[in-house]
Enzyme design. Structure first.
Site, PDB file in Angstrom:
ATOM      1  N   LYS A  51     -28.239  -1.744  26.115  1.00 57.14           N
ATOM      2  CA  LYS A  51     -29.429  -1.440  25.298  1.00 57.14           C
ATOM      3  C   LYS A  51     -29.121  -1.618  23.803  1.00 57.14           C
ATOM      4  O   LYS A  51     -29.883  -2.245  23.064  1.00 57.14           O
ATOM      5  CB  LYS A  51     -29.854   0.011  25.580  1.00 57.14           C
ATOM      6  N   THR A  85     -29.778   6.874  20.185  1.00 55.38           N
ATOM      7  CA  THR A  85     -29.633   5.531  19.618  1.00 55.38           C
ATOM      8  C   THR A  85     -30.876   4.731  19.979  1.00 55.38           C
ATOM      9  O   THR A  85     -31.080   4.396  21.150  1.00 55.38           O
ATOM     10  CB  THR A  85     -28.389   4.822  20.168  1.00 55.38           C
ATOM     11  N   LYS A 139     -26.016   2.820  13.034  1.00 61.98           N
ATOM     12  CA  LYS A 139     -25.548   3.048  14.415  1.00 61.98           C
ATOM     13  C   LYS A 139     -25.500   1.736  15.202  1.00 61.98           C
ATOM     14  O   LYS A 139     -24.548   1.476  15.939  1.00 61.98           O
ATOM     15  CB  LYS A 139     -26.462   4.070  15.096  1.00 61.98           C
TER      16      LYS A 139
END
Ligand code: NAP
Length: 283
Positions: free
Chosen positions: A238, A95, A170
Site C-alpha cells: 500500500k 499511513t 512517511k
C-alpha cells in the site's frame, strides 16, 4: 485529559498501551471489538460506538489500516465527524496519502475538530518501547498541544509543515524501507545461490557499512524462514502504491512496488514484509 483511541491492530495495541502505562485515561473503539480486549485488560474503557468515544474524549487518536479505513472512520455515517467537534483535536497516525490527510483536515475543520496527520516510522518493537519516529503535519499550536502525548509514543515527534507534511515524510521513509527489504532479500538469495548461507551473509551484512537495526531485527525470522507480521506486507505494498501515486520518478521504488504487489497476489499479504523473500525465491 481523556483520550479516545481508534484502532487496536499490531501498532494500536502497544501505542495505546504506552499511554495507559503513563497513567492516562483512555477509551478504545475497534471495528472488531474482541481485538480491543488486550487494552481493556490494561485498564482502557471499551466504547461501543465511535460517537460514545468522541463524546467522552478530549483528544482522539486513529491508527488503522489505510485511506479507505480512515475516511470511513472520520466521514462515514457513524464516524467521528458525526459528533460535534467542539474544538477537539483528532490525530491520525495511520499511513495514508497526503491527499487523504488534507481531505480529513478540511472535513474536520468543517465539523469543528482540529486535525494533525502524525504517521510513525518504526514497527511493533519501537511501538512497545515508545521509540517511534513521529512525523507531524498541521497547525503548530495543535502540535505543541499534542507533543506531551506524542513523546510517550515516540523518541522524536517532528513538526514538518501543514497537513499532509507528516504523511508525505512517511511515504518517503517507507520508500527507503521497501527498497531496503527488497534489496536485502535479493542479496541473501544471490549469496545463497553462490554457496554463501543466509547465516553467513547476515553476519557479513551486520558487520558491514550497510548493516542496520532493521536487518538485525529481521535476522531471526530469516534464519527460521518464518514471517509473522510485525509490519504486514500488504501495508508495504500500500505504501509503495501511495508513493507511486505521488507521481515522482522513483525507478527502484517502482520496481520494488511491483514486487510487493505480486507477493500480495500470491497470498503473502498478511505475513511480515520480510516475506518478500518468499516471493523472490519463487521467481
Ligand atoms: P493492522 O494490524 O492490520 O490493524 C489495522 C487496524 O485497522 C485494525 O484495528 C482494524 O480493525 C482497523 N481497520 C481496518 N479497516 C477498517 C475499517 N474499514 N474500519 C474500521 N477499522 C478498520 O495494522 P497495523 O500494523 O497496526 O498498522 C496500522 C497503520 O500503521 C497502517 O496504516 C500501517 O501502514 C501503519 N504502520 C504500521 C507499522 C507496523 O510495523 N505494523 C509501522 C508503521 C506504520 P479490525 O481489528 O476490525 O480489523
Amino acid at each position: 485529559m481523556k483520550i479516545g483511541w481508534i484502532g487496536s491492530g499490531n501498532m494500536g495495541i502497544p501505542m495505546a498501551g504506552n499511554l495507559l502505562a503513563a497513567g492516562h485515561e483512555l477509551s478504545v473503539w475497534n471495528r472488531t471489538p474482541e481485538k480491543a480486549e488486550p487494552l481493556i485488560a490494561l485498564g482502557a474503557k471499551g466504547a461501543s460506538t465511535i460517537a460514545q468515544l468522541v463524546d467522552e474524549a478530549d483528544i482522539l487518536f486513529t491508527m488503522v489500516s489505510d485511506d479507505a479505513a480512515v475516511k470511513e472512520i472520520y466521514t462515514g455515517p457513524d464516524g467521528i465527524l458525526a459528533t460535534p467537534g467542539r474544538g477537539k483535536l483528532a490525530i491520525d497516525m495511520s499511513t495514508v496519502s497526503p491527499d487523504t490527510s488534507r481531505f480529513l483536515a478540511e472535513h474536520c475543520q468543517q465539523a469543528g475538530f482540529r486535525f494533525l496527520d502524525a504517521p510513525v516510522s518504526g514497527s511493533v518493537g519501537p511501538a512497545k518501547e515508545g521509540t517511534l519516529v513521529i512525523m507531524v503535519g498541521g497547525d503548530k499550536d495543535a502540535y505543541e498541544e499534542a507533543k506531551p502525548l506524542l513523546d510517550k509514543l515516540g523518541k522524536v515527534a517532528l513538526h514538518l509543515g501543514p497537513n499532509g507534511a507528516g504523511t508525505s515524510a512517511k511515504l518517503a521513509i517507507n520508500l527507503l524501507l521497501g527498497i531496503t527489504v527488497q534489496g536485502v532479500s535479493e542479496t541473501l538469495l544471490f549469496a545463497r545461490s553462490l554457496g554463501i548461507s543466509t547465516e553467513q551473509m547476515l553476519n557479513i551484512i551486520s558487520e558491514s557499512a550497510v548493516g542496520t537495526p532493521l536487518i538485525r531485527g529481521k535476522a531471526a525470522s530469516l534464519l527460521a524462514d518464518n514471517y509473522p507480521a510485525a509490519f504486514a506486507l500488504k501495508h508495504m505494498a500500500k505504501d509503495l502504491r501511495l508513493a507511486r501515486e505521488a507521481g515522482v520518478s522513483t525507478p527502484l521504488a517502482e520496481s520494488a512496488g511491483a514486487s510487493y504487489r505480486h507477493a500480495l497476489e500470491e497470498g503473502l499479504g498478511d505475513l511480515d514484509l520480510m516475506a518478500i523473500i518468499k516471493h523472490l525465491e519463487g521467481n
